[in-house]
Design a protein around this motif. Structure first.
Motif, mmCIF file in Angstrom:
data_model
loop_
_atom_site.group_PDB
_atom_site.id
_atom_site.type_symbol
_atom_site.label_atom_id
_atom_site.label_comp_id
_atom_site.label_asym_id
_atom_site.label_seq_id
_atom_site.Cartn_x
_atom_site.Cartn_y
_atom_site.Cartn_z
ATOM 1 N N HIS A 144 0.946 -7.487 -2.898
ATOM 2 C CA HIS A 144 -0.337 -7.623 -2.741
ATOM 3 C C HIS A 144 -0.822 -9.122 -2.694
ATOM 4 O O HIS A 144 -1.352 -9.657 -1.889
ATOM 5 N N THR A 184 0.693 -1.097 -0.019
ATOM 6 C CA THR A 184 -0.101 -0.036 0.002
ATOM 7 C C THR A 184 0.771 1.257 -0.111
ATOM 8 O O THR A 184 0.463 2.395 -0.654
ATOM 9 N N THR A 238 -8.373 -5.111 3.604
ATOM 10 C CA THR A 238 -7.796 -4.504 2.446
ATOM 11 C C THR A 238 -8.800 -3.715 1.830
ATOM 12 O O THR A 238 -8.804 -2.843 1.524
#
Lengths: 338, 338
Positions: free
Chosen positions: B126, B90, B149
């Protein structure tokens, strides 16, 4: 006229329409829950990205592969939707990377909503697709899926490395396309089989089928980029050439060219690739070494291998009908014109 | 001197160093396998993004929460690594969005390797984090993780919506920070407990702990943006003001201001936010309505709730030691100065 040993000629177009409608209904149903309480803009972007006339090839593969192995229920269409979510997540991020303005004749998410929204919406779709796969296909399914997505990213890196590199080989080319698109199509098929509880032999058979059609699809894409540019789209230069991509027709020509022509090809690839004249010269040279014909031959060979991989399945009954659809789908790749 | 009922004063700094070292060793080991056969550039970027002196707070929480519930083995450090992978994924995408040049005094991935590499490397991290969570924490763990998420993305959208909107409420503020950072910290704690096979009561207790420290962390962040700008970083204007973010000190002031001061605050927020004079006026007004003090009070209250949530745990033995570390960690948030 029907006997249990045979089935009526299958209707790929009709099946595709029916499956697509069911997958899209599953998507809309799932999104109602998944987006409940979410920011309205996120919901709008997710819908905009997902419902734009996509062909839903990946969900179709999941559904046919699961049906081949005997499972066809409501959850299957949710599972199939997850593959479309991931596919669209990658398209949304690809459009950010390529700064693309249009997709299927409408503005891309990044053009319409900006970089921030496009990156975030792609991330949301990515996370949500994994969530569904984990839920519906279990730990083993998730593992296959995550390997495929990691491979996709890796393939993009490997492709960047090969840009304009005429020492690239056919083996590297196939490695890149397998990583970039093949492994995900392969996983679409093998997870469909896994979901249906298929044994190892059938899972492997369908994985091989997926691997071969994924590769064939990409080879045909390479050909269409050359042919489409001249005959269909009105563009005078193929995108792959402009981007410096090593495509199969070009690789075949490079392999066979004499020293002088190889030198010329090298100059064309490392020079100004926006000149129409350079592109025309490239196409001539590839044609001289039968690069287009031999790439088409490779695509036919891959489709034949895909069909061959389906041998362990029965040719009759419900199973046979879905196997026949998979065969038609493989053949359709060769007939594709856009 | 030790009896089974008590434990020596815990050493948060020492524990953090030991846990960080084990998590980083697990990361390097895992990446050797996960990146095997991958493009070298992808590997280089992943290592560059991961090993840049991050504080490893999320892995520390996973480890302490699992240990509180009685599990401490090699797999725990792999699980903890997965939370760091997601966190860094992120950050890499955030830096693309913010077009940030520097992070921790070194160039960001996007500044060093460009947009394409940054988006793709973030996607790889991810996908890989989800893979590990699914593998180590099972379907239920993956579900919690994916919800967190998805919530993170949703929080970003909700925050965009609140930019410069003085009608925003404290409730909306807490909703946004919970979505953006709180839910992931909460999931870090509850998945740690789940991994250790904790019962529902303990999982809920640790989830509440994570929720409160996540919120407290963000409130302190808001305060530091104001105080840091003047005293520490040498910047004359806080970033949050420039970006038009509604922070808690500001919200507290808006709630209490008389009509005229509220009008002034509105003008400052919707006017040119790059003027030092505007920022100085804003800080004065917030101070006049005790916005900083009451935000600090809110942070203390949240930390007290976090500590209160740990009541179901024993205060002695191995369990007690880890509970004491969690308490110290919560208190450390209040003492944080950067």
């Amino acid at each position: 006229m029907n006997t249990p040993e045979t089935h009526p000629p299958v209707d790929l177009r009709g099946t595709t329409a029916t499956v697509t409608a069911r997958v899209e209904a599953a998507m809309r149903h799932d999104l109602t829950t998944a987006l409940a309480g979410c920011d309205p803009l996120l919901g709008e972007i997710v819908h905009y990205a997902l419902f734009n006339g996509g062909k839903r090839i990946r969900p179709l593969l999941t559904v046919l592969c699961s049906r081949c192995c005997g499972r066809d229920d409501a959850e299957l269409y949710q599972l199939a939707a997850a593959f479309e979510y991931l596919h669209v997540a990658t398209l949304v991020h690809d459009d950010v990377i390529d700064r693309a303005e249009q997709r299927r004749g409408t503005p891309t998410v990044v053009a319409r909503h900006g970089l921030t929204a496009a990156i975030l919406a792609g991330d949301w779709l990515h996370a949500h697709s994994m969530h569904l796969i984990g839920k519906l296909a279990g730990g083993r399914g998730l593992e296959i899926f995550c390997q495929a997505t990691a491979s996709m990213v890796n393939g993009e890196f490997a492709q960047l490395r090969l840009i304009g590199d005429i020492t690239g080989t056919e083996q590297q080319y196939f490695e890149v396309i397998r990583q970039k698109t093949g492994n995900l199509i392969r996983s679409t098929c093998s997870i469909g089989a896994l979901f249906a509880g298929a044994d190892e032999a059938r899972r492997t058979a369908l994985a091989t089928y997926g691997d071969r059609i994924g590769a064939a699809f990409q080879v045909v894409d390479d050909l269409l980029d050359f042919l489409g540019s001249a005959h269909r789209t009105g563009k005078t230069i193929g995108n792959d050439f402009i981007e410096g991509k090593l495509t199969l027709p070009l690789l075949h020509a490079l392999e066979r060219a004499d020293d002088q022509d190889r030198h010329t090809l090298n100059q064309l690839l490392t020079g100004d690739r926006t000149r129409t004249e350079a592109y025309r010269q490239l196409v001539d040279l590839i044609g001289r070494y039968a690069g287009f014909d031999s790439a088409a031959q490779t695509a036919r060979q891959l489709v034949a291998e895909a069909i061959q991989a389906l041998a362990p399945f029965h040719a009759s009954g419900q199973e046979g009908e879905n196997v026949a659809l998979l065969k038609q789908l493989a053949e359709y790749i060769l007939a594709r014109t856009k």
